[in-house]
Write a protein that holds these residues in place. Structure first.
Motif, short mmCIF file in Angstrom:
data_model
loop_
_atom_site.label_atom_id
_atom_site.label_comp_id
_atom_site.label_asym_id
_atom_site.label_seq_id
_atom_site.Cartn_x
_atom_site.Cartn_y
_atom_site.Cartn_z
N ARG A 25 -45.85 -44.46 113.63
CA ARG A 25 -47.22 -44.58 114.15
C ARG A 25 -47.29 -45.56 115.32
NH1 ARG A 25 -48.46 -44.01 108.57
NH2 ARG A 25 -48.56 -46.26 108.25
N TRP A 26 -46.41 -46.55 115.32
CA TRP A 26 -46.39 -47.51 116.42
C TRP A 26 -45.69 -46.94 117.67
CZ3 TRP A 26 -44.91 -51.85 112.53
CH2 TRP A 26 -46.08 -52.48 112.06
N THR A 27 -45.09 -45.80 117.56
CA THR A 27 -44.41 -45.09 118.67
C THR A 27 -43.45 -45.98 119.46
OG1 THR A 27 -46.23 -45.45 120.27
CG2 THR A 27 -46.33 -43.45 118.89
N PRO A 28 -42.48 -46.59 118.80
CA PRO A 28 -41.56 -47.47 119.53
C PRO A 28 -40.46 -46.69 120.24
CG PRO A 28 -40.92 -47.39 117.23
CD PRO A 28 -42.19 -46.56 117.36
N ASP A 29 -39.91 -47.30 121.26
CA ASP A 29 -38.69 -46.82 121.90
C ASP A 29 -37.47 -47.56 121.38
OD1 ASP A 29 -39.88 -44.92 123.91
OD2 ASP A 29 -40.91 -46.76 124.50
N ILE A 30 -37.70 -48.79 120.92
CA ILE A 30 -36.65 -49.61 120.33
C ILE A 30 -37.26 -50.37 119.16
CG2 ILE A 30 -34.94 -51.44 120.73
CD1 ILE A 30 -35.36 -50.94 123.77
N VAL A 31 -36.54 -50.45 118.05
CA VAL A 31 -36.98 -51.31 116.94
C VAL A 31 -35.86 -52.28 116.61
CG1 VAL A 31 -38.51 -49.55 115.98
CG2 VAL A 31 -36.19 -49.77 115.08
N ALA A 32 -36.26 -53.50 116.23
CA ALA A 32 -35.32 -54.52 115.77
C ALA A 32 -35.83 -55.00 114.41
CB ALA A 32 -35.24 -55.67 116.76
N HIS A 56 -29.80 -43.98 118.27
CA HIS A 56 -28.77 -44.91 118.73
C HIS A 56 -28.98 -46.21 117.96
CE1 HIS A 56 -27.64 -42.22 122.00
NE2 HIS A 56 -28.94 -42.02 122.18
N GLN A 57 -28.02 -46.59 117.14
CA GLN A 57 -28.23 -47.70 116.21
C GLN A 57 -27.02 -48.64 116.16
OE1 GLN A 57 -29.37 -46.11 112.37
NE2 GLN A 57 -31.24 -45.17 113.19
N LEU A 58 -27.34 -49.93 116.03
CA LEU A 58 -26.35 -50.96 115.76
C LEU A 58 -26.84 -51.76 114.57
CD1 LEU A 58 -25.54 -52.30 119.35
CD2 LEU A 58 -24.08 -50.84 117.93
N CYS A 59 -25.92 -52.20 113.72
CA CYS A 59 -26.31 -52.85 112.47
C CYS A 59 -25.31 -53.94 112.14
CB CYS A 59 -26.36 -51.79 111.36
SG CYS A 59 -26.70 -52.43 109.73
N THR A 60 -25.78 -55.03 111.52
CA THR A 60 -24.87 -56.10 111.10
C THR A 60 -24.67 -56.13 109.59
OG1 THR A 60 -26.66 -57.73 110.89
CG2 THR A 60 -25.60 -57.53 113.06
N ALA A 61 -25.27 -55.18 108.86
CA ALA A 61 -25.13 -55.16 107.40
C ALA A 61 -23.71 -54.77 107.00
CB ALA A 61 -26.13 -54.19 106.79
N SER A 62 -23.25 -55.32 105.89
CA SER A 62 -21.90 -55.05 105.40
C SER A 62 -21.95 -54.33 104.05
CB SER A 62 -21.11 -56.35 105.23
OG SER A 62 -19.90 -56.13 104.55
N SER A 75 -32.65 -47.31 118.76
CA SER A 75 -33.17 -47.07 120.11
C SER A 75 -33.15 -45.59 120.47
CB SER A 75 -32.33 -47.86 121.11
OG SER A 75 -32.58 -47.49 122.45
N ARG A 76 -34.00 -45.22 121.41
CA ARG A 76 -33.97 -43.87 121.98
C ARG A 76 -32.83 -43.71 122.98
NH1 ARG A 76 -38.24 -41.25 120.21
NH2 ARG A 76 -40.11 -42.46 119.65
#
Length: 254
Positions: A25-32, A56-62, A75-76
């Protein structure tokens, strides 16, 4: 271009699908996202975001430590992780720097600053500030849950100390403007309320460097709700104990 930064609380849990709906609903192009984890709800949330255009995603979770709080940037546009010697190396899961190959490229730093009691907070803040002072990589912003604020202005009761206040002022002196304060100046707003006293604090920020400030168009905090609409006091914690920060950039200015 819209960027949404949000601490989703403990990996999202049973709220993951509703969090994805709110983000849409917030229509983001990038979320963090802060407090993203390697748990099934977080994994499902990442999948839902990918299906809604943020593939397109990057993550620091293990996966080896699935319940440890980490970060997700989605990200888009293609993302490339940026590793700097000056970054908070001891807190790899709480820091993520990424180059975003959008129509007008920028670099986004996502962070979740440790609490004071860990003993790791001030080295983390010092590393971020040192990096900001030496930044030579063009347009950039730093977003996330900093567990920090300005004395008096960002707190209902005294909580922040001179180091935390000085860190924010130091970023400003280095040319990194608090996006919310860029527009709201001395307005009071709170993004997290203490569970015991119910006192408000603004601890979620975006800092925009001089090269990106000409593109800055709006920045505001908003509480997520399961069905959309304005969140009243009774419903503001339905999706997370933090308000999100939304930042709009002009997509046409280089």
């Amino acid at each position: 271009m819209r960027i949404v930064s949000w601490n989703i609380r403990a990996g999202g849990g049973s709220r993951a699908a509703a969090i994805a709906d709110q983000l849409e609903r917030w229509t983001p192009d990038i979320v963090a996202l802060s407090e993203f984890r390697a748990t099934p709800p977080s994994v499902d949330l990442a999948r839902l975001l990918a299906g809604r255009g943020l593939g397109h995603q990057l993550c620091t979770a293990s996966p080896g430590f699935p319940r440890v709080n980490a970060l997700l940037v989605a990200s888009r546009w293609p993302l490339t992780r940026v590793r700097l010697r000056s970054a908070p190396a001891a807190e790899a899961g709480r820091w993520l720097l990424a180059h975003v190959a959008g129509p007008h490229a920028l670099t986004l730093g996502a962070m979740h600053v440790p609490n004071r009691v860990t003993g790791r907070k001030f080295p983390f803040l010092d590393a971020v500030l040192g990096m900001a002072h030496t930044w030579r990589r063009g347009p950039a912003l730093l977003v996330g849950d900093t567990n920090s604020g300005l004395i008096d202005l960002d707190e209902e009761v005294p909580a922040f100390n001179a180091e935390e206040d000085g860190w924010i002022r130091g970023l400003e002196a280095a040319g990194w403007a608090d996006a919310f304060r860029f527009f709201k100046a001395g307005e009071r707003a709170y993004t997290w309320y203490s569970p015991n006293g119910g006192n408000g604090f603004r601890i979620d920020q975006a800092f925009v460097n001089r090269a990106l400030q000409p593109r800055l168009r709006a920045a505001w905090h908003e509480w997520g709700t399961p069905t959309g609409g304005r969140a009243d006091r009774a419903r503001r914690h339905a999706l997370s104990d933090h308000a999100a920060l939304l930042v709009d950039l002009d997509p046409h200015l280089a």
